[in-house]
Design a protein around this motif. Structure first.
Motif, PDB file in Angstrom:
ATOM      1  N   ALA A   2      45.432  24.556  46.119  1.00 36.06           N
ATOM      2  CA  ALA A   2      46.885  24.381  46.921  1.00 36.06           C
ATOM      3  C   ALA A   2      47.541  25.867  46.582  1.00 36.06           C
ATOM      4  O   ALA A   2      48.277  26.486  47.717  1.00 36.06           O
ATOM      5  CB  ALA A   2      47.643  23.012  46.770  1.00 36.06           C
ATOM      6  N   ARG A   3      47.704  26.098  45.334  1.00 37.97           N
ATOM      7  CA  ARG A   3      48.472  27.338  45.085  1.00 37.97           C
ATOM      8  C   ARG A   3      47.535  28.210  44.161  1.00 37.97           C
ATOM      9  O   ARG A   3      47.764  28.027  42.874  1.00 37.97           O
ATOM     10  CB  ARG A   3      49.835  26.847  44.254  1.00 37.97           C
ATOM     11  N   PRO A   4      46.749  29.123  44.482  1.00 38.05           N
ATOM     12  CA  PRO A   4      45.843  29.795  43.825  1.00 38.05           C
ATOM     13  C   PRO A   4      46.718  30.773  42.798  1.00 38.05           C
ATOM     14  O   PRO A   4      47.797  31.275  43.339  1.00 38.05           O
ATOM     15  CB  PRO A   4      44.828  30.700  44.651  1.00 38.05           C
ATOM     16  N   PRO A   5      46.116  31.021  41.690  1.00 42.81           N
ATOM     17  CA  PRO A   5      46.947  32.101  40.726  1.00 42.81           C
ATOM     18  C   PRO A   5      46.770  33.465  41.346  1.00 42.81           C
ATOM     19  O   PRO A   5      45.917  33.894  41.912  1.00 42.81           O
ATOM     20  CB  PRO A   5      46.078  31.962  39.449  1.00 42.81           C
ATOM     21  N   LYS A   6      47.944  34.106  41.149  1.00 38.98           N
ATOM     22  CA  LYS A   6      48.031  35.634  41.254  1.00 38.98           C
ATOM     23  C   LYS A   6      47.863  36.609  40.284  1.00 38.98           C
ATOM     24  O   LYS A   6      47.586  37.856  40.638  1.00 38.98           O
ATOM     25  CB  LYS A   6      49.425  36.031  42.004  1.00 38.98           C
ATOM     26  N   LEU A   7      47.549  36.001  39.205  1.00 34.22           N
ATOM     27  CA  LEU A   7      47.531  36.603  37.755  1.00 34.22           C
ATOM     28  C   LEU A   7      46.147  36.026  37.147  1.00 34.22           C
ATOM     29  O   LEU A   7      46.251  35.028  36.851  1.00 34.22           O
ATOM     30  CB  LEU A   7      48.598  36.808  37.249  1.00 34.22           C
ATOM     31  N   PHE A   8      45.207  37.042  36.721  1.00 33.47           N
ATOM     32  CA  PHE A   8      44.255  36.637  35.819  1.00 33.47           C
ATOM     33  C   PHE A   8      44.271  37.744  34.571  1.00 33.47           C
ATOM     34  O   PHE A   8      44.071  38.872  34.817  1.00 33.47           O
ATOM     35  CB  PHE A   8      42.819  36.635  36.415  1.00 33.47           C
ATOM     36  N   ILE A   9      44.594  37.078  33.377  1.00 28.04           N
ATOM     37  CA  ILE A   9      44.513  37.972  32.213  1.00 28.04           C
ATOM     38  C   ILE A   9      43.372  37.486  31.389  1.00 28.04           C
ATOM     39  O   ILE A   9      43.235  36.296  31.067  1.00 28.04           O
ATOM     40  CB  ILE A   9      45.912  37.953  31.109  1.00 28.04           C
ATOM     41  N   SER A  10      42.474  38.632  30.819  1.00 30.02           N
ATOM     42  CA  SER A  10      41.179  38.118  30.392  1.00 30.02           C
ATOM     43  C   SER A  10      41.416  39.235  28.953  1.00 30.02           C
ATOM     44  O   SER A  10      42.213  39.865  28.719  1.00 30.02           O
ATOM     45  CB  SER A  10      40.009  38.413  31.220  1.00 30.02           C
ATOM     46  N   GLY A  11      40.333  38.816  28.025  1.00 29.39           N
ATOM     47  CA  GLY A  11      40.451  39.690  26.866  1.00 29.39           C
ATOM     48  C   GLY A  11      38.992  39.744  26.289  1.00 29.39           C
ATOM     49  O   GLY A  11      37.993  39.275  26.829  1.00 29.39           O
ATOM     50  N   HIS A  12      38.767  39.990  25.071  1.00 32.71           N
ATOM     51  CA  HIS A  12      37.327  39.893  24.435  1.00 32.71           C
ATOM     52  C   HIS A  12      36.531  41.001  24.474  1.00 32.71           C
ATOM     53  O   HIS A  12      36.068  41.354  23.737  1.00 32.71           O
ATOM     54  CB  HIS A  12      36.819  38.613  24.555  1.00 32.71           C
ATOM     55  N   SER A  13      36.517  41.554  25.714  1.00 32.67           N
ATOM     56  CA  SER A  13      35.475  42.707  26.093  1.00 32.67           C
ATOM     57  C   SER A  13      36.027  44.237  25.251  1.00 32.67           C
ATOM     58  O   SER A  13      35.284  44.932  25.276  1.00 32.67           O
ATOM     59  CB  SER A  13      35.507  42.792  27.478  1.00 32.67           C
ATOM     60  N   HIS A  14      37.401  44.173  25.067  1.00 34.30           N
ATOM     61  CA  HIS A  14      37.853  45.492  24.337  1.00 34.30           C
ATOM     62  C   HIS A  14      37.992  46.581  25.509  1.00 34.30           C
ATOM     63  O   HIS A  14      38.123  47.676  25.062  1.00 34.30           O
ATOM     64  CB  HIS A  14      37.060  45.857  23.098  1.00 34.30           C
ATOM     65  N   ILE A  15      37.927  46.475  26.669  1.00 36.42           N
ATOM     66  CA  ILE A  15      37.871  47.248  27.652  1.00 36.42           C
ATOM     67  C   ILE A  15      38.975  47.101  28.499  1.00 36.42           C
ATOM     68  O   ILE A  15      39.227  46.024  29.081  1.00 36.42           O
ATOM     69  CB  ILE A  15      36.641  47.090  28.643  1.00 36.42           C
ATOM     70  N   LEU A  16      39.809  48.221  28.495  1.00 39.44           N
ATOM     71  CA  LEU A  16      41.142  48.227  29.303  1.00 39.44           C
ATOM     72  C   LEU A  16      40.760  48.211  30.865  1.00 39.44           C
ATOM     73  O   LEU A  16      40.005  48.899  31.540  1.00 39.44           O
ATOM     74  CB  LEU A  16      41.815  49.584  28.952  1.00 39.44           C
ATOM     75  N   LYS A  17      41.285  47.262  31.396  1.00 38.34           N
ATOM     76  CA  LYS A  17      41.177  47.117  32.995  1.00 38.34           C
ATOM     77  C   LYS A  17      42.425  46.633  33.646  1.00 38.34           C
ATOM     78  O   LYS A  17      43.035  45.470  33.334  1.00 38.34           O
ATOM     79  CB  LYS A  17      39.941  46.003  33.329  1.00 38.34           C
ATOM     80  N   VAL A  18      42.811  47.236  34.668  1.00 39.43           N
ATOM     81  CA  VAL A  18      44.062  46.574  35.519  1.00 39.43           C
ATOM     82  C   VAL A  18      43.561  46.830  37.058  1.00 39.43           C
ATOM     83  O   VAL A  18      43.290  48.178  37.330  1.00 39.43           O
ATOM     84  CB  VAL A  18      45.350  47.475  35.286  1.00 39.43           C
ATOM     85  N   LYS A  19      43.121  45.859  37.720  1.00 37.92           N
ATOM     86  CA  LYS A  19      42.800  45.984  39.077  1.00 37.92           C
ATOM     87  C   LYS A  19      43.230  44.849  39.819  1.00 37.92           C
ATOM     88  O   LYS A  19      43.223  43.620  39.459  1.00 37.92           O
ATOM     89  CB  LYS A  19      41.128  46.109  38.871  1.00 37.92           C
ATOM     90  N   PHE A  20      43.345  45.028  41.239  1.00 38.04           N
ATOM     91  CA  PHE A  20      43.734  44.218  41.830  1.00 38.04           C
ATOM     92  C   PHE A  20      42.253  43.747  42.788  1.00 38.04           C
ATOM     93  O   PHE A  20      41.771  44.636  43.313  1.00 38.04           O
ATOM     94  CB  PHE A  20      44.714  44.570  43.302  1.00 38.04           C
ATOM     95  N   ASP A  21      42.015  42.498  42.671  1.00 39.37           N
ATOM     96  CA  ASP A  21      40.834  41.856  43.143  1.00 39.37           C
ATOM     97  C   ASP A  21      41.194  41.421  44.637  1.00 39.37           C
ATOM     98  O   ASP A  21      41.763  40.342  44.982  1.00 39.37           O
ATOM     99  CB  ASP A  21      40.306  40.641  42.425  1.00 39.37           C
ATOM    100  N   LYS A  22      40.588  42.132  45.800  1.00 41.17           N
ATOM    101  CA  LYS A  22      41.106  41.727  46.868  1.00 41.17           C
ATOM    102  C   LYS A  22      40.370  40.400  47.462  1.00 41.17           C
ATOM    103  O   LYS A  22      40.925  39.785  48.121  1.00 41.17           O
ATOM    104  CB  LYS A  22      40.537  42.939  47.801  1.00 41.17           C
ATOM    105  N   THR A  23      39.227  40.381  47.046  1.00 41.92           N
ATOM    106  CA  THR A  23      38.452  39.098  47.240  1.00 41.92           C
ATOM    107  C   THR A  23      38.983  37.739  46.808  1.00 41.92           C
ATOM    108  O   THR A  23      39.160  36.837  47.630  1.00 41.92           O
ATOM    109  CB  THR A  23      37.011  39.154  46.768  1.00 41.92           C
ATOM    110  N   LEU A  24      39.715  37.744  45.616  1.00 38.63           N
ATOM    111  CA  LEU A  24      40.653  36.802  45.107  1.00 38.63           C
ATOM    112  C   LEU A  24      42.054  36.758  45.480  1.00 38.63           C
ATOM    113  O   LEU A  24      42.442  35.781  44.899  1.00 38.63           O
ATOM    114  CB  LEU A  24      39.961  36.589  43.853  1.00 38.63           C
ATOM    115  N   GLY A  25      42.509  37.940  45.700  1.00 44.06           N
ATOM    116  CA  GLY A  25      43.899  37.882  46.124  1.00 44.06           C
ATOM    117  C   GLY A  25      44.836  37.757  44.809  1.00 44.06           C
ATOM    118  O   GLY A  25      45.705  37.317  44.642  1.00 44.06           O
TER     119      GLY A  25
END
Length: 65
Positions: A2-25
């Motif tokens: 009903a209300r999908p998240p707009k933000l996903f914060i992950s970790g553990h990989s030690h790889i810096l990433k900031v990206k808008f995922d168009k598929t998941l919005g």
């Protein structure tokens, strides 16, 4: 969902990433690694503001050794 998240914060990989995922919005943030051990060469973190559901003022901060 009903209300999908707009933000996903992950970790553990030690790889810096900031990206808008168009598929998941949604915005995907992995802040990298702030610890002293690991394979990363630069220690990083991410700071941002959530203002009325809008993500803004995003900064990648590199930490000194």
């Amino acid at each position: 969902m009903a209300r999908p998240p707009k933000l996903f914060i992950s970790g553990h990989s030690h790889i810096l990433k900031v990206k808008f995922d168009k598929t998941l919005g949604m915005l995907h943030i992995n802040p990298g690694a702030a610890g002293m051990s690991g394979f990363h060469k630069v220690r990083t973190l991410v700071r941002f503001v959530i203002d009325q559901g809008e993500f803004k003022d995003l900064e990648v901060i590199e930490l000194a050794d």
